[in-house]
Every structure is written in C-alpha cells, then in structure tokens.
Design a protein around this motif. Structure first.
Motif, mmCIF file in Angstrom:
data_model
loop_
_atom_site.group_PDB
_atom_site.id
_atom_site.type_symbol
_atom_site.label_atom_id
_atom_site.label_comp_id
_atom_site.label_asym_id
_atom_site.label_seq_id
_atom_site.Cartn_x
_atom_site.Cartn_y
_atom_site.Cartn_z
ATOM 1 N N SER A 65 1.028 -1.016 0.086
ATOM 2 C CA SER A 65 0.018 0.289 0.468
ATOM 3 C C SER A 65 1.039 1.523 -0.066
ATOM 4 O O SER A 65 2.022 0.997 0.373
ATOM 5 C CB SER A 65 -0.791 0.074 0.970
ATOM 6 O OG SER A 65 0.441 0.440 2.588
ATOM 7 N N GLY A 66 0.619 2.679 -0.078
ATOM 8 C CA GLY A 66 0.921 3.518 -0.152
ATOM 9 C C GLY A 66 1.219 4.011 1.193
ATOM 10 O O GLY A 66 2.615 4.704 1.836
ATOM 11 N N GLY A 67 0.669 3.570 2.058
ATOM 12 C CA GLY A 67 0.812 3.729 3.716
ATOM 13 C C GLY A 67 1.728 2.461 3.822
ATOM 14 O O GLY A 67 3.207 3.375 4.680
ATOM 15 N N MET A 70 5.490 4.223 3.067
ATOM 16 C CA MET A 70 5.555 5.993 3.873
ATOM 17 C C MET A 70 5.930 5.492 4.863
ATOM 18 O O MET A 70 7.293 5.674 5.778
ATOM 19 C CB MET A 70 4.455 6.755 3.968
ATOM 20 C CG MET A 70 3.692 7.031 2.725
ATOM 21 S SD MET A 70 2.196 8.579 3.243
ATOM 22 C CE MET A 70 1.250 7.597 3.363
ATOM 23 N N THR A 91 -4.649 16.642 4.418
ATOM 24 C CA THR A 91 -3.978 15.562 3.650
ATOM 25 C C THR A 91 -4.786 14.214 4.462
ATOM 26 O O THR A 91 -5.458 14.772 4.697
ATOM 27 C CB THR A 91 -2.506 15.109 3.817
ATOM 28 O OG1 THR A 91 -2.069 14.068 3.356
ATOM 29 C CG2 THR A 91 -2.344 14.423 5.550
ATOM 30 N N LEU A 92 -4.643 13.618 4.249
ATOM 31 C CA LEU A 92 -5.117 12.013 4.198
ATOM 32 C C LEU A 92 -4.942 11.611 5.637
ATOM 33 O O LEU A 92 -4.016 11.291 5.923
ATOM 34 C CB LEU A 92 -6.053 10.945 3.400
ATOM 35 C CG LEU A 92 -7.028 12.646 2.576
ATOM 36 C CD1 LEU A 92 -7.449 11.782 1.003
ATOM 37 C CD2 LEU A 92 -8.568 12.878 2.738
ATOM 38 N N PRO A 94 -4.277 7.998 5.823
ATOM 39 C CA PRO A 94 -3.104 7.181 5.843
ATOM 40 C C PRO A 94 -1.331 8.353 6.218
ATOM 41 O O PRO A 94 -0.720 7.537 6.598
ATOM 42 C CB PRO A 94 -3.147 7.060 4.592
ATOM 43 C CG PRO A 94 -4.465 7.275 3.573
ATOM 44 C CD PRO A 94 -4.635 8.273 4.842
ATOM 45 N N VAL A 95 -1.431 9.619 6.111
ATOM 46 C CA VAL A 95 -0.272 9.966 6.221
ATOM 47 C C VAL A 95 0.129 9.976 6.908
ATOM 48 O O VAL A 95 1.247 10.016 8.113
ATOM 49 C CB VAL A 95 -0.526 11.476 5.265
ATOM 50 C CG1 VAL A 95 0.649 12.605 5.900
ATOM 51 C CG2 VAL A 95 -0.245 10.945 4.184
ATOM 52 N N SER A 137 3.091 15.603 1.632
ATOM 53 C CA SER A 137 2.353 15.085 0.875
ATOM 54 C C SER A 137 0.964 16.276 0.278
ATOM 55 O O SER A 137 1.339 17.539 0.161
ATOM 56 C CB SER A 137 0.688 14.953 2.037
ATOM 57 O OG SER A 137 -0.076 14.212 1.027
ATOM 58 N N MET A 139 -0.912 17.239 -1.757
ATOM 59 C CA MET A 139 -2.273 16.388 -1.631
ATOM 60 C C MET A 139 -3.347 17.390 -2.617
ATOM 61 O O MET A 139 -3.338 18.418 -3.293
ATOM 62 C CB MET A 139 -2.803 17.438 -0.145
ATOM 63 C CG MET A 139 -4.408 17.252 0.043
ATOM 64 S SD MET A 139 -4.885 15.339 0.891
ATOM 65 C CE MET A 139 -6.169 15.697 1.103
ATOM 66 N N ASP A 163 4.593 12.265 -0.662
ATOM 67 C CA ASP A 163 3.834 10.697 -0.293
ATOM 68 C C ASP A 163 3.342 11.572 -2.138
ATOM 69 O O ASP A 163 2.427 12.912 -2.187
ATOM 70 C CB ASP A 163 2.701 11.715 0.429
ATOM 71 C CG ASP A 163 1.302 11.307 0.487
ATOM 72 O OD1 ASP A 163 1.338 9.829 -0.556
ATOM 73 O OD2 ASP A 163 0.273 11.105 0.816
ATOM 74 N N ALA A 165 0.253 10.031 -3.504
ATOM 75 C CA ALA A 165 -0.103 9.298 -3.885
ATOM 76 C C ALA A 165 -1.998 9.839 -5.005
ATOM 77 O O ALA A 165 -1.913 9.413 -5.947
ATOM 78 C CB ALA A 165 -1.402 9.346 -2.613
ATOM 79 N N HIS A 166 -1.299 11.490 -4.790
ATOM 80 C CA HIS A 166 -2.655 12.148 -5.341
ATOM 81 C C HIS A 166 -1.452 12.415 -7.522
ATOM 82 O O HIS A 166 -2.014 13.818 -7.587
ATOM 83 C CB HIS A 166 -2.988 12.995 -4.704
ATOM 84 C CG HIS A 166 -4.059 12.819 -3.797
ATOM 85 N ND1 HIS A 166 -4.435 13.466 -3.278
ATOM 86 C CD2 HIS A 166 -4.130 11.915 -3.769
ATOM 87 C CE1 HIS A 166 -5.115 12.764 -2.319
ATOM 88 N NE2 HIS A 166 -4.635 11.449 -3.002
ATOM 89 N N SER A 187 0.789 5.443 -4.317
ATOM 90 C CA SER A 187 -0.410 4.075 -4.780
ATOM 91 C C SER A 187 -1.036 3.706 -5.544
ATOM 92 O O SER A 187 -1.019 4.605 -6.377
ATOM 93 C CB SER A 187 -1.706 4.979 -3.522
ATOM 94 O OG SER A 187 -2.875 4.604 -2.391
ATOM 95 N N GLN A 189 -3.406 1.646 -5.200
ATOM 96 C CA GLN A 189 -4.769 1.420 -4.430
ATOM 97 C C GLN A 189 -5.928 2.293 -5.412
ATOM 98 O O GLN A 189 -5.929 3.416 -6.383
ATOM 99 C CB GLN A 189 -5.016 2.397 -3.084
ATOM 100 C CG GLN A 189 -6.257 2.041 -2.277
ATOM 101 C CD GLN A 189 -7.402 3.213 -2.406
ATOM 102 O OE1 GLN A 189 -7.631 3.893 -3.309
ATOM 103 N NE2 GLN A 189 -6.939 4.178 -0.821
ATOM 104 N N GLU A 198 -5.276 -2.272 -3.868
ATOM 105 C CA GLU A 198 -4.784 -2.103 -2.761
ATOM 106 C C GLU A 198 -3.034 -1.848 -3.440
ATOM 107 O O GLU A 198 -2.620 -3.242 -4.306
ATOM 108 C CB GLU A 198 -4.566 -3.143 -1.728
ATOM 109 C CG GLU A 198 -6.057 -3.215 -0.897
ATOM 110 C CD GLU A 198 -6.555 -1.870 -0.576
ATOM 111 O OE1 GLU A 198 -5.829 -0.864 -0.153
ATOM 112 O OE2 GLU A 198 -7.112 -1.649 -0.158
HETATM 113 C C1 LIG Z 1 -4.332 6.707 -1.279
HETATM 114 C C2 LIG Z 1 -3.368 7.693 -0.213
HETATM 115 C C3 LIG Z 1 -2.371 7.307 0.795
HETATM 116 C C4 LIG Z 1 -1.835 5.713 0.010
HETATM 117 O O1 LIG Z 1 -3.425 5.480 0.365
HETATM 118 P P1 LIG Z 1 -3.194 3.740 0.501
HETATM 119 O O2 LIG Z 1 -4.893 3.296 0.630
HETATM 120 O O3 LIG Z 1 -2.309 3.010 2.264
HETATM 121 O O4 LIG Z 1 -2.405 3.081 -1.007
HETATM 122 C C5 LIG Z 1 -1.803 7.880 1.247
HETATM 123 N N1 LIG Z 1 -1.685 10.020 0.739
HETATM 124 C C6 LIG Z 1 -2.574 10.327 0.493
HETATM 125 C C7 LIG Z 1 -3.067 11.978 0.928
HETATM 126 C C8 LIG Z 1 -4.152 9.209 0.525
HETATM 127 O O5 LIG Z 1 -4.708 10.526 -0.468
#
Ligand SMILES: *Cc1c(COP(=O)(O)O)cnc(C)c1O
Length: 404
Positions: A65-67, A70, A91-92, A94-95, A137, A139, A163, A165-166, A187, A189, A198
């Motif tokens: 996963s992205g989480g 990190m 941010t979201l 998972p950060v 992030s 974001m 990060d 992810a976006h 990520s 996901q 995932e």
């Molecule tokens: C989705 C997301 C991640 C990582 O997500 P995983 O669901 O763990 O793959 C990390 N940072 C942000 C801002 C995200 O939206």
C-alpha cells in the motif's frame, strides 16, 4: 433542474490484457513474488523495473500500500520513536497514520490559498521544531514550488519523503513528483492513478535506502531476486540490522498493474481534459475560487477542488445536499466530523492538537470532487452546470445573507 446519473466511485474496468496476465499468474500458482523459476523475473520485479524507468529513478520497490511505502521510507531514513516529522496540515488519514506507526510525532505545516504547503510556515517550523524529516503530501495533486521547498529542507538538513498518492505522473518543471526528495511514495489503491485494489511503490536513487526498504518490505534473504535492486554488497551489513515488516506486493497485483502503467500517459491526458472541462464551467461563477495552477506544474487532474469563500458552514451543507439531490457527490473538508474518506487534522487525536488558523479557514469552505475516467467530457460539463445550479439554489434560499 439538471440531474447527473454517473457514479463518482466507478473506475474503468481492468483491461483484457491485464485480465489475461492475471489469469496466467493464477494458472502458474506462483503468486508470491519470490516464488519464481530459475532465471525467471517475476511480474513484481518486472513491474518495479518498468516503474523505475518511467519515474526516472534508479530503484523502485513494490509494496502492499501507499501507507506501507511511507512507513518503510521513514524507517529506512531512520525515523525513531518520538522524532518530529513535519507534514501538511491538509492531507488524508494514511499520512499521520504512517507517522504514528513508526513512532513519529506529526508537526503540521499550514497550506496556502492554492492548497499547497505554505513555504513560509515550513521555513519557520523547520527552524523552531528542529525536525529532520518532512513527509510532504502532494495533497489532491497540488505541487508546491519544489525548488524552493528543497532549498529550505536542504538548508535545515531535513530529509524529504514525498507522498505522491495524488501526483503519480505529475511534474514540477520537467521532473516527476517523487523524484525531488530522498524517497517518493505512491499508491496503487483503487482510487489513485493505477488500480490494483491495494498496492504501492517506493522510489529512490539511494542504494542503501532501497536495500533497507527491500528487507523491511519482507524480502527475507531473497533480495537477490529483485531485478531492479542494488548490488548484493548493499545488503552485507543491513541484512543483520533490518527487521522484516512483511509488506510485499504479490504477482497478481503486479500483473494487472503492468498493462495499466503502459497506458498511463493516455490516462493522464484524459484526466486533464476532464479537469479542464469542469474547471472551465466553474470558473464562470464569481463566488467560486479554483486553485491557480502554476505554469511549472504539469498536473494530473484526477480530482478537482474549489472553495466558496463567502459561504457559511450551513451554506456549505446546503450545497452538498442540493448537489447530491441532482446526482453530484461533493465532499467537504470543513465538516466538524470525519465522513467517508474525508477527515482533517482535528480528527487525528493520537497526535498532539495544533493551531492551524490558515488551514482551518481554507478547509472550512473547501469542496472536492473525484473525476473517474468513466466520466465523459459531457458528463464533466453537466457536473459543472449542476454545481452552478446548486450554488444559485443555496444562494436563493439564503436570500439576503450573501449575494453570489
Ligand atoms: C490514498 C492515500 C495514501 C496512501 O494510501 P493507501 O490506501 O495506503 O495506498 C497516502 N496519502 C494520501 C494523501 C492518500 O490519499
């Protein structure tokens, strides 16, 4: 009253090529990434090599996963229990969750009107916190001035983890996000730019970091099977000192990601056409503030954010309700309670509470829409028109309070 019928969470189907690749993995029975025949480079190792080549980094490691990417990045860089990690206030979950998982303490940095990290606040907190790490992030795909950011961090000896992810595929000047800091995290996901349900990637140019990350991800002593890894000598000492945290990607996910990666430039272009279409409609309304996209940024418009700075909280609620009635699912970052995928720093109470007046003010009227590739350009036009109608409905209902 205009009504939109589409689904904001509907991604495109997995292609026949990807399904065929997945079926071949299933038929082989060799789903674990290290379960390869003599001389065979499995799907995961091939994906890592292809992703590193596309990203423009020396190394890539695929993880669950992205989480996890990190967390592994922070461990590999040496984040210890109690260390302060600077990160975006916007941010979201998972950060801050990744920071907590490695024992770090998040110190939030304010954002600016365009939803990017506020570099003035970063410079200030870099000085006052003594932090040695920034988990940056990007974001919702908004890249800050990466040259200026790296200068601040280099000056204070701060290691940057991005990060992305976006921002998979986004660039600042000619460099892809994820290639500025020591490590870039991605990520795969379902709701991101590649979809394996995932999954995630960690990219770096540093052989020691990739060696540590590889063992952390759960390679056991099979790290030699990473076609894309560093020389075996990189592991000589590390293999005794690095714990196995079991976060490997499997061959099935890699098999469906490789054909998607081959198509990603086309996806990026389609996201941006959708973003531009919707942004064009919204920009006709004087009460709507869209983030300014700097000329150095090549974005990936997989979601769109806008603010209505004149709105009160009840007007924001009313806008969500009216747009939902017309089939448009808007998310709002100003809600006091976390809902769905959306929460903000006041909900992450495992971290010390912090005062972030600028971020709070901006989030209080910040709205967010996903733009899946299943939407046509006409869909995006219609979504924009629905939002304009909903804004007028809310304004009319609150007659006299504000005039949009
Ligand atoms: C989705 C997301 C991640 C990582 O997500 P995983 O669901 O763990 O793959 C990390 N940072 C942000 C801002 C995200 O939206």
């Amino acid at each position: 009253m205009k009504v939109f019928q589409g689904q904001f969470t509907q991604q495109e189907p997995i292609s026949d090529a990807a399904i065929d690749a997945a079926v071949a993995v299933l038929k082989s029975g060799r789903i674990h990434r290290y379960n390869t025949l003599d001389g065979e480079l499995g799907e995961v190792a091939q994906l890592e090599a292809e992703y590193a080549a596309w990203q423009g980094t020396q190394f890539c490691l695929a993880v669950t996963s992205g989480g996890q990417a990190m967390q592994i990045a922070m461990r590999a860089l040496g984040v210890q229990y109690g260390d302060v990690v600077l990160t975006n206030a916007f941010t979201l979950a998972p950060v801050p969750g990744a920071i907590e998982a490695v024992g770090g303490v998040a110190r939030y940095v304010e954002i600016d009107e365009n939803l990017r990290l506020d570099l003035g606040d970063l410079a200030n907190k870099a000085k006052t916190s003594g932090a040695k790490f920034l988990l940056l992030s990007h974001m919702r795909g908004h890249l800050c001035d990466m040259d200026a950011l790296m200068q601040i961090c280099d000056q204070h000896g701060i290691a940057v983890i991005e990060d992305c992810a976006h921002t998979m595929g986004a660039k600042w000047n000619a460099t892809r996000s994820g290639s500025f800091g020591r490590v870039g995290c991605f990520s795969t996901q379902t709701y991101k730019h590649l979809n394996s349900g995932e999954g995630g990637f960690l990219c770096t140019d540093d052989p020691e970091i990739i060696a540590k990350a590889t063992i952390l991800s759960g390679s056991y002593m099979l790290y030699g099977r990473h076609g894309a890894g560093p020389d075996a000598s990189a592991y000589d000492e590390l293999k005794y000192l690095t714990p196995n945290c079991s976060a490997r990607m499997d061959a099935l996910r890699a098999a469906i990601l490789r054909p998607q990666l081959a198509n990603i430039e086309d996806s990026i272009q389609r996201w941006n056409e959708r973003y531009d279409t919707l942004a064009q409609v919204l920009s006709t309304h004087s009460a709507v503030a869209l983030p300014v996209r700097p000329q150095q940024e090549s974005m990936v418009g997989s979601s769109l954010q806008f603010r209505v700075p004149a709105f009160s909280a009840s007007q924001c609620e009313a806008l969500l309700t009216q747009a939902a009635k017309q089939g448009v699912e808007i998310k709002w970052f100003g809600r006091a309670e976390p809902v769905g995928f959306t929460s903000n720093h006041t909900s992450w109470r495992y971290m010390p509470a912090q005062t972030l007046p600028t971020t709070d003010r901006l989030l209080s009227t910040l709205f967010d829409l996903r733009l899946p590739l299943t939407f046509s350009l006409d869909d995006c036009q219609l979504i924009g028109e629905v939002i304009l109608e909903a804004l007028h409905t809310v304004d009319a209902a609150q007659f006299g309070s504000i005039s949009l």
